[in-house]
Motif scaffolding. Structure first.
Motif, mmCIF file in Angstrom:
data_model
loop_
_atom_site.group_PDB
_atom_site.id
_atom_site.type_symbol
_atom_site.label_atom_id
_atom_site.label_comp_id
_atom_site.label_asym_id
_atom_site.label_seq_id
_atom_site.Cartn_x
_atom_site.Cartn_y
_atom_site.Cartn_z
ATOM 1 N N ARG A 148 0.870 -1.189 0.000
ATOM 2 C CA ARG A 148 0.000 0.000 0.000
ATOM 3 C C ARG A 148 0.897 1.226 0.000
ATOM 4 N NH1 ARG A 148 -5.320 0.702 0.932
ATOM 5 N NH2 ARG A 148 -5.756 2.900 0.587
ATOM 6 N N VAL A 149 0.864 1.993 -1.091
ATOM 7 C CA VAL A 149 1.724 3.168 -1.230
ATOM 8 C C VAL A 149 0.868 4.348 -1.696
ATOM 9 C CG1 VAL A 149 3.886 4.055 -2.151
ATOM 10 C CG2 VAL A 149 3.533 1.582 -2.021
ATOM 11 N N GLU A 150 0.649 5.300 -0.808
ATOM 12 C CA GLU A 150 -0.152 6.475 -1.163
ATOM 13 C C GLU A 150 0.695 7.509 -1.909
ATOM 14 O OE1 GLU A 150 -3.350 6.743 -0.984
ATOM 15 O OE2 GLU A 150 -3.621 4.848 0.083
ATOM 16 N N PHE A 151 0.024 8.482 -2.487
ATOM 17 C CA PHE A 151 0.664 9.469 -3.356
ATOM 18 C C PHE A 151 1.830 10.169 -2.649
ATOM 19 C CE2 PHE A 151 -0.643 12.683 -6.893
ATOM 20 C CZ PHE A 151 0.683 12.782 -7.295
ATOM 21 N N THR A 152 1.582 10.705 -1.451
ATOM 22 C CA THR A 152 2.634 11.451 -0.768
ATOM 23 C C THR A 152 3.786 10.548 -0.332
ATOM 24 O OG1 THR A 152 1.377 11.257 1.299
ATOM 25 C CG2 THR A 152 1.137 13.294 0.041
ATOM 26 N N MET A 153 3.507 9.269 -0.092
ATOM 27 C CA MET A 153 4.582 8.348 0.273
ATOM 28 C C MET A 153 5.463 8.038 -0.935
ATOM 29 S SD MET A 153 5.829 6.909 2.908
ATOM 30 C CE MET A 153 4.892 6.181 4.242
ATOM 31 N N ILE A 154 4.871 7.993 -2.117
ATOM 32 C CA ILE A 154 5.670 7.841 -3.338
ATOM 33 C C ILE A 154 6.623 9.026 -3.455
ATOM 34 C CG2 ILE A 154 5.607 7.528 -5.843
ATOM 35 C CD1 ILE A 154 2.672 6.698 -5.553
ATOM 36 N N CYS A 155 6.096 10.221 -3.200
ATOM 37 C CA CYS A 155 6.922 11.427 -3.270
ATOM 38 C C CYS A 155 8.044 11.384 -2.249
ATOM 39 C CB CYS A 155 6.065 12.671 -3.049
ATOM 40 S SG CYS A 155 4.848 12.968 -4.342
#
Length: 537
Positions: A148-155
């Motif tokens: 589970r990887v949310e948008f801000t965590m990708i950033c």
């Protein structure tokens, strides 16, 4: 072959990605590098030596309290969104309030350039969505969206501390500002619906206390709200709170039934519009091939506004079933949305002559000779359907971004994501200036969050693929440990053999070139769009 010893978590809070040792010599160096990412074993938090814990931007520590950790885990949905539900979700996020002004845009900008603008944004938005998905797939252990990887965590994984802070600001501000504008419109529309049905609507004014407004009290039939003074709350505002706010506390997968229903109703409404357009008659003289200078200058801004759904894509991917072909879903949903935009824009522009800046499809249909009880009801229902369905989705995505990395506890994240926008709009429910500010702010934050960041992430992920992946930073190791802990279901996407690739039929170097050209084009277009909107409006 799979290494059984590296196939799953061996300790609580520790993720050990599966290791694959098949020969992939046929892939390019970038693609093979991406495949090797999943061979790395990541240490647990206690195995990571931190020389300077004070300076490390570390918000990723697992508490060690099982009950507290489970509270965080329950704030995320499961992989249960199917293909049809996902497409409806994306269409609902894409087809927003901008639809009511599309006919005016086609008429003022001319059908040739406006059509080109929508086709261009169809391609750019689809590529932006797919490139951010590929960036997700490049994260070690997530080649098939197991984590589970949310948008801000990708950033945070690719950009580090500073990029993470900026992404939290731009992504969440984009979503929250959109919600503020939507809440204002929904409250005003609901008051109009109550007035239409019951011939009266009431509320509490800041100056005069409890007041009620009837149809005879309206100053103008085209005013945005039945009330002309500042209100503490109205019946319309309280009604949409009761309907929408509880949906924001659910997870994304729990909202899919609502999304399917709203998209279905939206299709019925748009179909009724098309029938009315045809009944009123189509005149080619009403829609010029080339429009006015002011109309042309605003084409890209209007087009870009209608495709601001990219920020919701990572959350959708995280909760999609393994049987969902995410690439096909993106292209189908964006193509259907574009077809709706073009149909409404062209046919509406052909039907109504000399549309003014105050004109929108809703008011024109309502005052047309073919107007009937159903059409009048759809005029009131349409803004509510397209906006009310997106408000809880945007709230959920903000909550996901704020809670995944333990930046905020679920309690504070819920307050900011769900309740804060409703508090902000209280003094401004009946005015238009806050809505105008929200639209400009949404254009600034939304264009960067939905278009600039996804392409920049993809280019950064390419750099990550080609470097020595055994030398991950301490912060990246902590990120991988945390997201592996927060992942509840580890199912792999059925349509991915090694890792996700946006443009699977062309060499990776050309995908990089396309991303670079797209990013350069957007960096030129976005400032022009923002300046032209301030200058001509």
């Amino acid at each position: 072959m799979m290494d059984d010893n590296n196939n799953s978590s061996t300790e609580e809070g520790v993720y050990t990605p599966e290791s694959t040792h098949s020969d992939h010599s046929g892939y390019s160096s970038i693609d093979s590098g991406a495949h090797l990412l999943d061979t790395i074993k990541f240490p647990s938090l206690r195995d990571v030596e931190l020389e300077n814990k004070e300076d490390l931007f570390n918000l990723l520590e697992i508490s060690g309290n099982k009950q507290q950790d489970e509270i965080f885990l329950k704030k995320f949905g499961l992989k249960s969104i199917g293909k049809f539900g996902g497409i409806c979700l994306l269409i609902g996020n894409c087809t927003g309030p901008g639809m009511v002004n599309i006919s005016y845009e086609f008429q003022q900008g001319g059908w040739i350039l406006t059509l080109i603008g929508y086709i261009l944004m169809l391609i750019l938005s689809s590529l932006a969505g797919l490139f951010i998905i590929e960036s997700m797939s490049t994260i070690p252990g997530n080649s098939k969206f197991q984590l589970r990887v949310e948008f801000t965590m990708i950033c945070r994984f690719y950009f580090g501390k500073f990029g993470y802070i900026l992404s939290q600001i731009f992504i969440n501000a984009s979503l929250l500002i959109s919600n503020i504008a939507s809440i204002i419109i929904c409250a005003q529309v609901m008051d109009s619906i109550i007035l239409f049905i019951f011939k009266k609507t009431c509320g509490v004014s800041f100056t005069n206390g409890w007041i009620c407004i009837g149809e005879s009290d309206l100053i103008s039939i085209e005013q945005s709200s039945p009330f002309s003074e500042y209100m503490f709350f109205t019946l319309g505002y309280l009604s949409i709170i009761a309907i929408i706010v509880p949906l924001g506390f659910l997870n994304l997968n729990d909202n899919i039934v609502i999304q399917i229903a709203c998209v279905g109703i939206m299709f019925i409404i748009v179909s009724s519009w098309i029938i009315i357009f045809i009944m009123l008659g189509l005149n080619t003289e009403n829609l010029p091939p080339i429009g006015t200078m002011s109309g042309i200058s605003q084409i890209m801004g209007n087009c870009m506004f209608n495709y601001a759904y990219i920020t919701t894509i990572p959350s959708w991917v995280n909760e999609s079933k393994p049987s969902v072909n995410v690439k096909k879903s993106i292209w189908i949903s964006s193509s259907i949305s574009t077809a709706i935009f073009i149909l409404v824009g062209v046919l509406g522009g052909l039907t109504f002559a000399n549309m003014s800046t105050e004109s929108d499809i809703l008011s024109l249909i309502n005052s047309s000779s073919e107007s009937n009880l159903f059409s009048k009801f759809t005029v009131y229902l349409f803004p509510f359907i397209v906006l009310a369905s997106s408000i809880p989705v945007f709230s959920i995505v903000v909550r996901y971004n704020l809670t995944q990395n333990r930046l905020l506890s679920p309690k504070y994240a819920n307050f900011i994501a769900i309740l804060l926008p409703w508090i902000v709009v209280i003094p401004f429910q009946t005015g238009s200036w806050l809505n105008n500010i929200s639209n400009y702010s949404s254009l600034f934050f939304g264009s960067i969050a939905n278009f600039i960041i996804p392409f920049a992430l993809y280019l950064k992920s390419i750099q990550f693929k080609t470097k020595n992946h055994s030398n991950l930073s301490i912060d990246q190791k902590l990120i991988l440990t945390e997201i592996s802990y927060e992942t509840v279901d580890w199912e792999e996407n059925d349509f991915i053999t090694t890792h996700f690739k946006t443009l699977s039929h062309i060499p990776s170097k050309y995908s990089k070139l396309i991303a670079q050209i797209s990013l350069s084009l957007l960096c030129i277009l976005i400032p022009i769009v923002i300046i032209s909107n301030f200058y001509f409006i």
